[in-house]
Design an enzyme around this catalytic site. Structure first.
Site, PDB file in Angstrom:
ATOM      1  N   LYS A 262      49.520  42.817  33.419  1.00 57.06           N
ATOM      2  CA  LYS A 262      48.755  42.760  34.730  1.00 57.06           C
ATOM      3  C   LYS A 262      48.492  41.364  35.323  1.00 57.06           C
ATOM      4  O   LYS A 262      48.484  41.408  36.451  1.00 57.06           O
ATOM      5  CB  LYS A 262      47.329  43.339  34.254  1.00 57.06           C
ATOM      6  CG  LYS A 262      46.220  43.316  35.365  1.00 57.06           C
ATOM      7  CD  LYS A 262      46.481  44.446  36.442  1.00 57.06           C
ATOM      8  CE  LYS A 262      45.668  44.200  37.639  1.00 57.06           C
ATOM      9  NZ  LYS A 262      44.231  44.660  37.442  1.00 57.06           N
TER      10      LYS A 262
ATOM     11  N   THR B  88      40.838  42.869  33.187  1.00 54.70           N
ATOM     12  CA  THR B  88      42.154  42.135  33.453  1.00 54.70           C
ATOM     13  C   THR B  88      41.539  40.611  32.750  1.00 54.70           C
ATOM     14  O   THR B  88      40.836  39.978  33.333  1.00 54.70           O
ATOM     15  CB  THR B  88      42.383  41.659  35.019  1.00 54.70           C
ATOM     16  OG1 THR B  88      42.791  43.037  35.360  1.00 54.70           O
ATOM     17  CG2 THR B  88      43.486  41.005  34.842  1.00 54.70           C
TER      18      THR B  88
ATOM     19  N   LEU C 243      35.466  45.453  32.958  1.00 58.62           N
ATOM     20  CA  LEU C 243      34.590  44.403  33.027  1.00 58.62           C
ATOM     21  C   LEU C 243      35.224  43.166  33.967  1.00 58.62           C
ATOM     22  O   LEU C 243      36.552  43.186  34.112  1.00 58.62           O
ATOM     23  CB  LEU C 243      34.026  43.901  31.613  1.00 58.62           C
ATOM     24  CG  LEU C 243      33.185  44.792  30.920  1.00 58.62           C
ATOM     25  CD1 LEU C 243      33.173  44.418  29.565  1.00 58.62           C
ATOM     26  CD2 LEU C 243      32.006  45.083  31.388  1.00 58.62           C
ATOM     27  N   PRO C 244      34.432  42.578  34.754  1.00 62.40           N
ATOM     28  CA  PRO C 244      34.881  41.591  35.484  1.00 62.40           C
ATOM     29  C   PRO C 244      35.733  40.453  35.234  1.00 62.40           C
ATOM     30  O   PRO C 244      36.629  39.740  35.625  1.00 62.40           O
ATOM     31  CB  PRO C 244      33.606  41.155  36.319  1.00 62.40           C
ATOM     32  CG  PRO C 244      32.723  41.112  35.568  1.00 62.40           C
ATOM     33  CD  PRO C 244      32.787  42.349  34.534  1.00 62.40           C
TER      34      PRO C 244
END
Length: 367
Positions: free
Chosen positions: A236, A159, A122-123
């Site tokens: 990340k 992220t 997901l964004p």
């Protein structure tokens, strides 16, 4: 609101303490994984192991398709012959492409709640929090830290903030489930080719990573154990912090070289055989001429920066990194400067383009 999760210092320490309580639950976790991932042969022949995949964007769609396509004996699992991969996305076009690749379309997000293994791509933090919250409400709750055959294993490849990840981990384990953070590196090209690197943060029970690894290997080539819950997300953010400045440097060098009369292709060749060699120059070069010479369509710059890693997404990641750095008292001046540059590109209408479009912003052009 997500912003409330960024009271980092005290909350970070408190959540580390809470997470540590759960790191010692290896026997409980092992029971769940044994039940979920080690079915007896008689059960395996009759039951379908359901995998849910939520989020079919530039990364998720390729990951989902590879998860299906790579169900081979050497990259499969005990369940590969009896699997059903159920995909969901709010974009009907993306969902149709996943179905073309062999997935079953979920008519609603809550259809995913019936899956034993749930993978999300997901964004942003808000999307992860909403999806996880909706699924948790739909999934039967177990007593705290009690794993059963009805428990779920969540693998979040998004992220997001390490704090949010640790909070979701606490919620999952408190309701008898498991959550693993496994953000990826390698870009859209890596997602398409199945060569992603997974940065994994999970509990101390090695069985957790061992049991999800076969599924991750179908989508990537490298799996790195970063430590406890939230460390995958933290790793990340650090990677993308470095990447943001790396791309700025390559854009500036390509722009200056061209203005000084150097052929961009020659310049890129020299840089890629010298000390400036890096991912942003070799794999995702921001100059259209270089990208086209490497094979039209392979790099975003050869297709007007469509696809790739969006400028808005880089802005989001830099925002998370800067918030975390501020709360723990770490100076990241290049990160702050990079964020300003990408923000200016976004303001000038380039937010949906690959972040290498910064080259065009530096040239004073609009794409």
């Amino acid at each position: 609101m997500i912003s409330s999760t960024f009271q980092f210092s005290k909350t970070f320490a408190r959540q580390q303490t809470n997470a540590t309580k759960y790191l010692n639950l290896s026997s409980i976790t092992k029971t769940l994984l044994s039940t979920q991932f080690r079915q007896t042969s008689s059960t395996a022949h009759h039951d379908t192991f359901k995998i849910g995949f939520v989020g079919l964007g530039n990364m998720g769609l390729h990951m989902c398709r590879n998860l299906i396509a790579n169900r081979t004996p050497d990259r499969g699992t005990l369940h590969s012959s009896t699997e059903s991969i159920i995909a969901y996305d709010i974009n009907p076009s993306s969902l149709s492409k996943a179905v073309e690749g062999g997935a079953t379309a979920a008519s609603d997000l809550l259809d995913i709640a019936d899956c034993s293994l749930i993978i999300t791509s997901l964004p942003d933090c808000n999307s992860v929090e909403k999806v996880f919250g909706a699924l948790m409400e739909a999934i039967p709750t177990n007593p705290p830290r009690t794993m059963t055959a009805h428990s779920r294993v969540f693998v979040d490849t998004s992220t997001v903030s390490p704090l949010l990840t640790r909070s979701l981990f606490d919620t999952a384990v408190g309701n008898g489930h498991i959550l693993v953070d496994a953000p990826v590196s390698g870009g859209v090209r890596g997602a398409e080719d199945g060569t992603l690197t997974f940065m994994v943060g999970c509990d101390a029970n090695t069985d957790t990573l061992d049991r999800i690894s076969p599924y991750l290997k179908r989508m990537g080539k490298s799996i790195i154990d970063c430590g406890g819950p939230g460390t995958g997300s933290a790793t990340k953010l650090c990677n993308n912090l470095a990447l943001s400045a790396q791309m700025v440097g390559i854009c500036e060098a390509m722009n200056l070289g061209e203005e000084l009369g150097v052929d961009p292709i020659v310049l890129a060749d020299v840089m890629n055989s010298s000390t400036a060699r890096c991912w942003s120059c070799e794999v995702n070069n921001p100059h259209p001429s270089v990208a086209t010479a490497r094979g039209r369509g392979k790099m975003p710059a050869s297709r007007e920066y469509q696809g790739g890693f969006g400028t808005k997404l880089m802005l989001k990641d830099l925002g998370l990194a800067l918030s975390a750095a501020d709360e723990v008292g770490v100076a990241i001046p290049l990160g702050a400067t990079s964020k300003q540059l990408y923000q200016l590109a976004d303001i000038n209408g380039m937010g949906e383009k690959d972040f290498g479009v910064l080259l065009q912003y530096l040239k004073g052009r609009k794409v």
